[in-house]
Design an enzyme around this catalytic site. Sequence first.
Site, PDB file in Angstrom:
ATOM      1  CG  ASP A 261     106.144  33.245 -12.369  1.00 41.30           C
ATOM      2  OD1 ASP A 261     104.953  33.086 -12.035  1.00 41.30           O
ATOM      3  OD2 ASP A 261     107.094  32.828 -11.677  1.00 41.30           O
TER       4      ASP A 261
HETATM    5  C1  NOJ Z   1     104.285  32.694  -9.229  1.00 37.87           C
HETATM    6  C2  NOJ Z   1     105.253  31.557  -9.110  1.00 37.87           C
HETATM    7  O1  NOJ Z   1     106.565  32.017  -9.340  1.00 37.87           O
HETATM    8  C3  NOJ Z   1     104.974  30.401 -10.047  1.00 37.87           C
HETATM    9  O2  NOJ Z   1     105.802  29.341  -9.695  1.00 37.87           O
HETATM   10  C4  NOJ Z   1     103.537  30.019  -9.994  1.00 37.87           C
HETATM   11  O3  NOJ Z   1     103.295  28.925 -10.842  1.00 37.87           O
HETATM   12  C5  NOJ Z   1     102.695  31.218 -10.370  1.00 37.87           C
HETATM   13  N1  NOJ Z   1     102.928  32.283  -9.405  1.00 37.87           N
HETATM   14  C6  NOJ Z   1     101.213  30.912 -10.459  1.00 37.87           C
HETATM   15  O4  NOJ Z   1     100.718  30.609  -9.215  1.00 37.87           O
END
Ligand code: NOJ
Length: 707
Positions: A261
């Site tokens: 993430d």
């Molecule tokens: C953080 C989020 O937790 C995730 O779901 C997302 O895909 C990413 N950022 C990228 O935007």
Amino acid sequence: MAYNAETEKKIKKLIDEMTLEEKAGQLTLRGVGMVLGSDIPDYEDLRCGRVGLLPHYEDPKIANEIQRVAVEESRLGIPVIFCLDVIHGYRTAFPIPWSEAMSWESELAEKTASAAAKEATCAGVKLTFAPMVDIARNPCWGRICEGAGEDPYLGSKFAYARVKGFQGDDVSDPDKIAACAKHFCAYGFVEGGRDYNCVDMSESRLYNYVLPPFQACIDAGTKSIMAAFNDINGEPCTSSKWILTNLLRERMGFNGVVISDAFSVGALVKHGVAADEKEAAKNSLNAGMNVEMMTLAYRENLPELVKSGEVDGKVVDKLVSEVLRLKFELGLFDNPYVDVNKGKKVILCKEHKDLAQESAKRSIVLLENNGVLPLSKNKKIALIGPMADDQYEMVGEWCVTCRKEDCVTLKTVLEKIADVRYAKGCGFDDDESGFDEAVKAAKESDVIVYAIGQSQDLCGEARSRIKLVVSKTQEKLLKLLKKTGKPIVTIFVSGRPIVLNTVKEYSDAVLFSGALGSMAGYAYCDVIFGDYNPSAKLVSTFNQSYGLGGTGYYNALRVSRPACEDTKWCSKFFDAPIKPLYPFGYGLSYTNFEYEGLKTDKTEYKKDETVKISINVTNTGRFDGEEVVQVYVEDPVGSNVRPIKELKGYQKVFIKKGETKNMEFEIKISDCGYYNRNLEYVVESGKLMIGIGTNSEKYDSVEIFVK
Ligand code: NOJ
């Protein structure tokens, strides 16, 4: 099909030719020279092969130029993958996933994911960070809006469908994109529903509740999986070999690409399990994390880690091969470029807008109705409330590229159909200046449509909240409107369950949905006037009180002292009822359905047999309609404590008024087992209750015995 017998040889050849720096580049997802939000690619980084995946650039010409530099000007000519959060639409916004799941029609979700993929490819996107398949029971957690609710069975159906929708059967198809199922895993169980918090959970609970939707994504062939921010039992998912290799790959059979993430490899330092980014990179690489998103711990440290022997070169080669394989599978080596004219035909096309309307109307839940709905079109309507004409609120929490100007509000459509007096009345949380005008409009009308809810800004990532109630202002205006004596139809829009006690008490009818997307206004009107008879059902329990600490969900484990009225010595709260306001699976129709004649083909079954169970469902009301017929299984005595009940099947069926349909289900006894605390899947002998009905609290059941 871009992947063929030659591909593995090509991957091997590339791996042999790559420097360690280039390998680190392939494992890096980062806008080259990019600070989040900046749109300026750093071509030098591309030429040097220092980046493997990029966030998307909206203009396909820019995407093609970036790709050209990667393919033609870098030493090895490896294309990049453009990635984006395409969660519920690219430009055509579909209902937020949680709301769409309330249709209980996973076929619909497959179609909307497919349409979203097609639009996203117009900008060169080849990987979406979706579907989000986290089971979530605690409405305090703002990300509940991204998933399919609290049930692993239903969640798995939607997970599977969404992966299929994004990827199709051949992800190299120019209209298809790779899915990235997220967040692996247990992110929906962060302590207290506080985002980014820790997770402490038994492994059997993990297996029984959390993993099934991920397994469904793997079964559907998801090409990638995103690791969650949280730890589980002290191991951050980002650097846990147990989670990313033993569980995900060895036990669950995933063989694609794991993506971190955002910033979470670097964040292992703050998490307190790595002294610096070098150690963070080492731990994540060794755990089996292919791609690092946003931070540059891999890029800066991988070469040295391999040279010093802290990370085995073979481990890196495997991780890089998986990324290259994905690029072959996506067809990027054959055709890295996007047709810059495709968007004109595809984006916001009629087919997609029709689908948006279809999915939206099928996602609206009728919570209450004393007969006021459906409205006749010749009624004078007072349209009041901050949700009535706010295009931004229709877009939904996670639609990065959708635009509010493409969304049609309730007011826009209603005014075309009926005689409407509109008054905003109030803001979401304040501003009472419009109260008088709203009351005047109400007095001049036959019926009030009161469109309120929680602003989408209050839901989603980093939007954990404790007080999940209707805002004071909206509640105050509802009470004032009630005094006019006019019937009130409340439309409540929210990305999470809210305590709706007052709304229920003061309204004659209540419709609930999350943000419904581009065609929201049409969908509400379809339902309000009965052109579509609502059929959606809740996928999360709606409680009578907030702050139940995430304990208010339908498939909870049995306890030795179940909640009851007559003694305090039981599992309850003193200041809040345990019984939900609306249970999981609840939702009304303009017609009525009666269930009778439940029967099974026999009463005793062996563990490898299937129960054939049927019931007659009769539409006894005045309208044709659809019903979601639900099957629940109760296992009253297990070796381990079992849930009070579990959803094990459902069918949505259309029944004409006056008609009876015999609904048949086949429930495999082997699907009624569970993972015990030794993590063995056991199917136990003894009694099971199988019930069929209209929601998780209202069903008829029969007893069967498993030998
Ligand atoms: C953080 C989020 O937790 C995730 O779901 C997302 O895909 C990413 N950022 C990228 O935007």
